[in-house]
Design an enzyme around this catalytic site. Structure first.
Site, PDB file in Angstrom:
ATOM      1  N   GLU A  49       0.825  -1.221   0.000  1.00 42.31           N
ATOM      2  CA  GLU A  49       0.000   0.000   0.000  1.00 42.31           C
ATOM      3  C   GLU A  49       0.856   1.266   0.000  1.00 42.31           C
ATOM      4  OE1 GLU A  49      -0.558  -2.619   1.850  1.00 42.31           O
ATOM      5  OE2 GLU A  49      -2.645  -3.248   1.499  1.00 42.31           O
ATOM      6  N   PHE A 111     -11.526  -7.695  13.668  1.00 41.29           N
ATOM      7  CA  PHE A 111     -10.433  -8.130  12.797  1.00 41.29           C
ATOM      8  C   PHE A 111     -10.069  -7.010  11.813  1.00 41.29           C
ATOM      9  CE2 PHE A 111      -9.041 -10.249   8.799  1.00 41.29           C
ATOM     10  CZ  PHE A 111      -7.802 -10.650   9.273  1.00 41.29           C
ATOM     11  N   GLN A 112      -8.814  -6.664  11.758  1.00 39.28           N
ATOM     12  CA  GLN A 112      -8.285  -5.603  10.893  1.00 39.28           C
ATOM     13  C   GLN A 112      -8.927  -4.245  11.143  1.00 39.28           C
ATOM     14  OE1 GLN A 112      -8.173  -7.194   6.824  1.00 39.28           O
ATOM     15  NE2 GLN A 112      -6.122  -7.969   7.293  1.00 39.28           N
ATOM     16  N   LYS A 161     -17.420  -0.967   5.749  1.00 37.44           N
ATOM     17  CA  LYS A 161     -17.880  -1.908   4.720  1.00 37.44           C
ATOM     18  C   LYS A 161     -19.401  -1.856   4.549  1.00 37.44           C
ATOM     19  CE  LYS A 161     -17.158  -6.678   3.324  1.00 37.44           C
ATOM     20  NZ  LYS A 161     -16.473  -7.935   3.683  1.00 37.44           N
ATOM     21  N   MET A 467      24.229   8.790   2.490  1.00 34.58           N
ATOM     22  CA  MET A 467      24.045  10.104   3.123  1.00 34.58           C
ATOM     23  C   MET A 467      24.332  10.015   4.615  1.00 34.58           C
ATOM     24  SD  MET A 467      23.554  13.112   2.449  1.00 34.58           S
ATOM     25  CE  MET A 467      22.524  13.864   1.213  1.00 34.58           C
TER      26      MET A 467
END
Ligand SMILES: Cc1ncc(C[n+]2csc(CCOP(=O)(O)OP(=O)(O)O)c2C)c(N)n1
Ligand SMILES: [Mg+2]
Length: 556
Positions: A49, A111-112, A161, A467
């Site tokens: 993502e 969940f999630q 959802k 760097m």
């Protein structure tokens, strides 16, 4: 006709002229994907993502228009966070639409489930938690308006959802939203600014990303040329001013040009436009432009007087402010100041060592630029290779250089290049990356391959988090803690595994010809360039020092 929440979102995105969405599906956004599949919008399946977020950024940065990414709830949403924070720092209009667990489960550690709304409050321009399907009709267009208006920025929309599945009877659709027209600046402030400019003896323009976002290139050029004002650019403003103009000083700040920093140190008037006095640009802030009065033009009121007290501030879009101020600006040849600037430039560039080794970034990057042509888009990752690209690439326009400025996010380059390539299929996109940064979103090589994008990934491979190594060499007595890679992957083999044509430039009998060939050929390639592990980026202002105290490491 009845539409589900998911169908409404997709329909409204189509209305906003969104043709491509990057993302990854999961349980909580499956209704959205179901609707997406039936629409005209093309989906780009990212492999992480964070990649989707930066693909959206690449689309937005290269076009100036809002772009969209999708993620599911929980880990999908949290994976977007870095790309959202990055967009906030660099004022990039992206719209992240996340799935959320159904409304009755919110707050139950379902969940999630993660409170992405709460998590993104400080890193978005605005965010929404949608609680009913009706709200979508106003939230989606409004999100576009907010992302694109004024100072652009990211907006997150979290959609449970059950809201995606709920249906609504719709007779007429809301109008798509565009950026609100910039407000008129205070005419008194404009007059004061013109007076200060006309009265000044040694003015310098300090331009930033706001010039790019406002498309104020011709106005800046006019102001600079009419009144003979030298121009220094921030990292985000590169490409906005003609690099071949005698008035152009180049980049200012930590890795800017010596003459830009020294000219600013001599200035009696600083005209900051669309720039935010970032510490990488100003160095020790009390010493920045210590002899100068300051005019600050910014569309974001919260930037005014944030770091430096101004003598004249104009809250406005750069183009609007410049259009108003320009008729009041007198022609001025400024022979003395122009001569002094030439002298400062001459003293600090004459006899500059010209690099001949093709495996040195100072030679390789301009060569790539010349061979690639003016229409090429350049993305970078973060580190020495980013600064070398900023210093040495021959940029010829704005929105050509995509780089993570404010947040400085390793892993930005490849997905940002993908976003740019998707929006500009006719152009070549180059991604200068490092052997550290590339590993942070290397999975997106699969996305490049899948869409056969015309992206040339060039790794400036120094075996180090270069760097970091440089700062350790200079400021930590060479204690290279954690910066040397004890294991070095074979990037050519990795590219091959992703189905991408590849080479190690050091193995070529004619490296220059190899680069030409790779740039000429359409389609993806990865070029691994082994460079010296100890090459540093110079000049450099030590952290916390004034810009005039830049060090050169033996170079001029
Ligand atoms: C996500 C993230 N983690 C850590 C850093 C700190 N950091 C800045 S530059 C750099 C080294 C980057 O190494 P590489 O990509 O190999 O580039 P090089 O400097 O060697 O050109 C690191 C670790 C960062 N900018 N971003
Ligand atoms: Mg490196």
């Amino acid at each position: 006709m009845r539409f589900t929440g998911a169908e409404i979102i997709i329909k409204l995105l189509e209305q906003q002229d969104i043709r491509i969405v990057a993302g990854i599906p999961g349980g909580a956004n499956l209704p959205l994907y179901d609707a997406l599949e039936k629409s005209s919008i093309k989906h780009i399946l990212a492999r992480h993502e964070q990649g989707a977020g930066f693909i959206a950024q690449g689309m937005a940065r290269s076009t100036g228009r809002p772009a969209v990414c999708f993620a599911t709830s929980g880990p999908g949403a949290t994976n977007l966070i870095t790309a959202i924070a990055d967009a906030k720092m660099d004022s990039v209009p992206i719209i992240a639409i996340t799935g959320q667990v159904p409304l009755p489960l919110i707050g139950t550690d379902a969940f999630q489930e993660v409170d992405i709304y709460g998590l993104t409050v400080p890193i978005t321009k605005h965010n929404y938690m949608v609680r009913s399907v009706n709200e979508l009709l106003s939230v989606i267009p409004e999100a576009f308006e907010i992302a694109a208006s004024g100072r652009p920025g990211p907006v997150l929309i979290d959609v449970p959802k059950d809201v995606q599945l709920d249906a609504l009877e719709i007779e007429s659709w809301p109008e798509p939203c565009k950026a609100i027209k910039p407000f008129q600046p205070d005419s008194g402030a404009i007059r004061r600014a013109a007076k200060l400019i006309n009265a000044s003896e040694r003015p310098v323009l300090y331009i930033g990303g706001g010039i790019v976002n406002s498309d104020a290139h011709s106005q800046i050029r006019m102001l600079a040329e009419t009144n003979s004002i030298p121009v220094a650019s921030t990292l985000m403003g590169l490409g906005a001013f003609d690099r071949n103009s005698p008035l152009y000083l180049g980049m200012l700040g930590m890795h800017g040009t010596r003459h830009a920093n020294l000219a600013l140190d001599r200035a009696d008037l600083l005209i900051a436009i669309g720039a935010r006095f970032d510490d990488r640009a100003t160095g020790r802030v009390n010493d920045f432009c210590r002899h100068a009065s300051i005019i600050h033009v910014d569309i974001d009121a919260s930037e005014i007087d944030k770091i430096k007290k101004t003598n004249c501030s104009i809250m406005a879009d750069a183009t609007t402010a410049l259009d108003m101020v320009l008729p009041m600006i007198k022609e001025n040849k400024r022979t003395e100041w122009v001569a002094e600037i030439s002298r400062i430039r001459e003293e600090n560039t004459a006899g500059l060592y010209i690099e001949k080794d093709i495996f040195n970034p100072a030679r390789l990057i301009p060569l790539v630029g010349e061979e690639a042509g003016e229409d090429t888009i350049v993305a970078t990752d973060v580190g020495q290779h980013q600064m070398w690209s900023a210093q040495a690439y021959p940029f010829s326009g704005s929105r050509q250089f995509l780089t993570s400025g404010g947040l400085g996010t390793m892993g930005f380059g490849i997905p940002a290049a993908i976003g740019a390539a998707l929006m500009h299929p006719d152009k070549k996109v180059i991604c200068f990356t490092g052997d550290g940064s590339i590993l942070m979103n290397i999975q997106e090589l699969a996305t490049i391959s899948e869409h056969n994008l015309n992206i040339k990934v060039i790794i400036l491979n120094n075996g180090y988090l270069g760097m970091v190594r440089q700062q350790q060499e200079l400021f930590y007595n060479g204690n290279y803690a954690g910066s040397k890679f004890q294991f070095r992957p074979n990037f050519s083999q990795i590219a091959a595994g992703f189905g991408i044509k590849n080479c190690c430039l050091n193995d070529s009998s004619d490296p220059i010809e190899t680069i030409r060939e790779e740039l000429r050929r359409k389609g993806p390639s990865l070029i691994d360039v082994q460079i010296s592990p100890t090459e540093n980026v110079y000049p450099m202002v030590p952290p916390g020092a004034p810009n005039r105290e830049m060090i050169s490491g033996g170079l001029k």
